[in-house]
Scaffold this motif. Structure first.
Motif, PDB file in Angstrom:
ATOM      1  N   UNK A   7       0.941  -1.182   0.010  1.00  0.00           N
ATOM      2  CA  UNK A   7      -0.016  -0.095  -0.015  1.00  0.00           C
ATOM      3  C   UNK A   7       0.841   1.276   0.232  1.00  0.00           C
ATOM      4  N   UNK A   8       0.838   1.925  -0.966  1.00  0.00           N
ATOM      5  CA  UNK A   8       1.721   3.055  -1.212  1.00  0.00           C
ATOM      6  C   UNK A   8       0.972   4.350  -1.140  1.00  0.00           C
ATOM      7  N   UNK A   9       1.160   5.003   0.204  1.00  0.00           N
ATOM      8  CA  UNK A   9       0.029   5.703   0.913  1.00  0.00           C
ATOM      9  C   UNK A   9       0.463   7.220   0.755  1.00  0.00           C
ATOM     10  N   UNK A  10      -0.150   8.163   0.276  1.00  0.00           N
ATOM     11  CA  UNK A  10       0.161   9.560   0.583  1.00  0.00           C
ATOM     12  C   UNK A  10      -0.691  10.011   1.467  1.00  0.00           C
ATOM     13  N   UNK A  11      -0.312  10.619   2.725  1.00  0.00           N
ATOM     14  CA  UNK A  11      -1.198  10.955   3.652  1.00  0.00           C
ATOM     15  C   UNK A  11      -1.447  12.443   3.885  1.00  0.00           C
ATOM     16  N   UNK A  12      -1.291  13.188   2.888  1.00  0.00           N
ATOM     17  CA  UNK A  12      -1.430  14.574   2.745  1.00  0.00           C
ATOM     18  C   UNK A  12      -0.600  15.509   3.361  1.00  0.00           C
ATOM     19  N   UNK A  13      -0.950  16.728   3.813  1.00  0.00           N
ATOM     20  CA  UNK A  13       0.125  17.931   4.541  1.00  0.00           C
ATOM     21  C   UNK A  13       0.516  17.260   5.714  1.00  0.00           C
ATOM     22  N   UNK A  14       0.163  16.246   6.482  1.00  0.00           N
ATOM     23  CA  UNK A  14       0.425  16.041   7.745  1.00  0.00           C
ATOM     24  C   UNK A  14      -0.569  15.989   8.794  1.00  0.00           C
ATOM     25  N   UNK A  15      -1.738  16.959   8.691  1.00  0.00           N
ATOM     26  CA  UNK A  15      -2.560  17.031   9.730  1.00  0.00           C
ATOM     27  C   UNK A  15      -3.716  15.779   9.483  1.00  0.00           C
ATOM     28  N   UNK A  16      -4.026  15.253  10.493  1.00  0.00           N
ATOM     29  CA  UNK A  16      -4.901  14.030  10.489  1.00  0.00           C
ATOM     30  C   UNK A  16      -6.382  14.639   9.643  1.00  0.00           C
ATOM     31  N   UNK A  17      -6.735  15.776  10.119  1.00  0.00           N
ATOM     32  CA  UNK A  17      -7.954  16.096   9.421  1.00  0.00           C
ATOM     33  C   UNK A  17      -7.882  16.103   7.995  1.00  0.00           C
ATOM     34  N   UNK A  18      -6.693  16.343   7.286  1.00  0.00           N
ATOM     35  CA  UNK A  18      -6.618  16.500   5.862  1.00  0.00           C
ATOM     36  C   UNK A  18      -6.259  15.085   5.084  1.00  0.00           C
ATOM     37  N   UNK A  19      -6.272  13.938   5.948  1.00  0.00           N
ATOM     38  CA  UNK A  19      -5.634  12.667   5.596  1.00  0.00           C
ATOM     39  C   UNK A  19      -7.210  11.877   4.967  1.00  0.00           C
ATOM     40  N   UNK A  20      -7.083  11.170   3.850  1.00  0.00           N
ATOM     41  CA  UNK A  20      -8.216  10.666   3.585  1.00  0.00           C
ATOM     42  C   UNK A  20      -8.625   9.414   4.384  1.00  0.00           C
ATOM     43  N   UNK A  21      -9.862   8.976   4.199  1.00  0.00           N
ATOM     44  CA  UNK A  21     -10.315   7.913   4.747  1.00  0.00           C
ATOM     45  C   UNK A  21      -9.595   6.556   4.661  1.00  0.00           C
TER      46      UNK A  21
END
Length: 596
Positions: A7-21
């Motif tokens: 699973x190659x995961x992009x988790x966004x800028x770093x804030x949990x609020x901006x991480x996809x489900x």
């Protein structure tokens, strides 16, 4: 091979609020989490109880290799990247490593790339709406991409009026790149072009600066900064950076009733700039003037109410500074409304009927010249780095070998004595194989350097205690130069004196009374240097190669990238048949009251 999952995961800028489900789910369902140290810390709350492999900068390849290795064992592995994993992230590299191993979609390892919010989008949101029109990303890091190519990309993007997001703009070592980028951009953009600098978007140390192209270098820019440079229409209003999409070409943004009815908005006469409004290119060989571009009658129809409304609106909605510059530089309604179309019209008038044959001839000549250059091009020089020694037990170079060694290194190369019983050579050469062959022909042993296994044997008392030499040479032949997660030293002493310090190496063998004693997990340097743990005594010589193979192969397969052997031994608790025991603290002696 077992069936695993990557699973190659992009988790966004770093804030949990901006991480996809899906990103959260992927991390939670994984057995192993692999990532850059900073990224691991950003998702620390989600990875409790999981196998974690974190490495530093420049360790991307080892992370990808480790991920594939764990997936081959049947594990579900999450390789994490901030932003989007497919934009300067780990997705491409993981695929490349898989392909090197013969992977296809039908293979036992399943791969899923999980998108995340990239820096260009998160930073744009904080700035306002700077990428509403055509935009591109360019990394200024020249660690993997030649600077000459990066320069061309900056120049082309600037000339084409793209909004540009610069990634990796500056680091402690790379300070000139952002300066050069500004210089190139100023060839094509006004010094007043809006620029946004966003550091650590949506993280605790978030910092935002709005400036312009002329003054962008007056502000702090680093590796965590994304630089967004506007195009020719970008403007700033009340601290918000905006690039118009072009709606003003058809709409009055403040009007309740639009000049064009819905059914009129896609008509050709409402879009004089569109490709369908240009004349098709005629065959220039038939004597055509080759005129192309929009119909001048359509473009210049001053009595057309829609064109007049569009012209007025296009000027009115621009920021004051842009509108003023337009008024001075573009005296006609055509140039004010459709600046990109004026140049093609001017060029069309000058085009000659013979242009196409001339162009074909020039292209052919360029292709032939390029082919000739390719034929005569020299092979690119590579850096030859190698460990050279006269033998496993032999520590004496002959004069002839030293002469060959000096000739191979040359005047521009470097030869370094090491405490590991070999000479390290470095030289730029177009013929590395030929140089290695010369060394081997001179009776020298040549091994790779870096994260490989190095056999360090004593001189066996100048060969007098020779019983263990055949085993040392066999170990060197079997394992010397083997690629490993981290450099590993295998020390071998030929008698119980152990005067060459084998017991302090990662793996130490001491030949005593016709058998081998084995030490594991030594640490040669540092304030907490210590000998290895004695894990076995009296190993029969005929078993030693098999015992070493089991230990070394386990380390190769299970160690984390960049993990030293003593740390690996402490972490896994058992290597081969040998268990790790925690060192007992030294006994403290309480001083008597009298001080004696």
């Amino acid at each position: 091979m077992m069936s695993g999952k990557l699973l190659i995961v992009g988790f966004g800028p770093g804030s949990v609020d901006h991480m996809t489900k899906r990103a959260r789910e992927a991390i939670e369902e994984s057995d192993v989490i692999i990532g850059y140290k900073t990224y691991i810390e950003l998702v620390r709350d989600l990875i409790t109880g999981k196998e974690i492999i974190s490495t530093g900068m420049t360790e991307e390849v080892s992370r990808a290799q480790a991920a594939v290795k764990w997936a081959e064992r049947g594990k579900t592995v999450a390789v994490i990247s901030s932003g989007d994993a497919g934009l300067y992230g780990m997705a491409g590299l993981v695929y490349e490593v898989l392909i090197e191993k013969g992977w296809t979609k039908d293979s036992s390892i399943e791969v899923e790339v999980i998108p995340g919010i990239s820096a260009i989008h998160s930073c744009a949101a904080l700035l306002g709406a700077p990428i509403m029109h055509d935009a591109c990303t360019i990394s200024l890091s020249d660690h993997l991409t030649p600077w000459e190519l990066i320069e061309k990309r900056i120049d082309a993007a600037a000339a084409a009026d793209f909004v540009i997001a610069l990634y990796n703009p500056k680091s402690g070592r790379r300070t000139r790149q952002i300066v050069e980028a500004q210089r190139i951009l100023l060839r094509h953009r006004s010094p007043e072009t809006p620029v946004g600098l966003v550091k650590s978007a949506y993280r605790e140390r978030q910092h935002i600066v709005l400036t312009d192209l002329a003054h962008m270098l007056d502000h702090e820019i680093g590796m965590l900064t994304t630089v967004i440079i506007g195009n020719s229409t970008t403007f700033v209003h009340d601290g918000v950076m905006i690039t118009p999409r072009g709606y003003q070409r058809k709409y009055q943004l403040a009007a309740a009733v639009q000049p064009l009815k819905p059914h009129e908005r896609l008509r050709k006469e409402a879009e004089p700039w569109a490709l369908d409004q240009t004349k098709p290119l005629e065959d220039e060989d038939e004597g055509s003037t080759g005129a192309s571009g929009p119909s001048e009658a359509a473009v210049l129809a001053g009595d057309n109410q829609k064109d007049r409304a569009f012209t007025a609106l296009a000027t009115a909605v621009r920021p004051p500074s842009v509108a003023a510059a337009t008024k001075e530089a573009e005296p006609t309604p055509l140039a004010a409304v459709l600046p990109p179309l004026a140049a093609p019209l001017a060029k069309t008038a000058k085009r000659q009927p013979t242009a196409a044959p001339k162009r074909v001839k020039e292209t052919a000549e360029d292709a032939l010249a390029a082919l000739e250059r390719r034929k005569t091009r020299k092979t690119a020089a590579v850096l030859l780095e190698a460990a050279v020694s006269p033998g496993v037990a032999n520590k004496q170079f002959t004069p002839e070998q030293l002469i060959v060694l000096a000739e191979v290194v040359g005047m521009d190369g470097k030869m370094t004595y090491t405490p590991d019983h070999y000479m390290k050579i470095e030289r730029l050469t177009e013929d590395p194989d030929g140089l290695v062959a010369r060394l081997v022909d001179a009776g020298l042993i040549v091994m790779p350097v870096g994260d490989v296994l190095t056999v360090k044997a004593c001189d066996f008392c100048d060969g007098e205690k020779k019983d263990a030499i055949p085993y040392a040479e066999e170990l060197a032949r079997r394992f010397g130069g083997m690629a490993l997660p981290k450099e590993l030293k295998l020390g071998i002493n030929g008698c119980g004196m152990a005067c060459y310090g084998a017991v302090h190496e990662d793996i130490g063998l001491v030949y005593r009374k016709g058998k081998f004693d084995l030490f594991l997990g030594g640490k040669t340097v540092g304030r907490n240097a210590h000998p290895g743990q004695l894990v076995a005594e009296g190993i029969p010589p005929e078993e030693i190669v098999a015992v070493m193979a089991e230990i070394i192969e386990q380390y190769q397969e299970q160690a984390h990238p960049n993990e030293r052997f003593h740390k690996f031994f402490r972490r896994v608790k058992q290597v081969g048949r040998f268990s790790h025991e925690e060192a007992k603290p030294a006994a403290s002696i309480e001083m008597p009251a009298c001080g004696e």
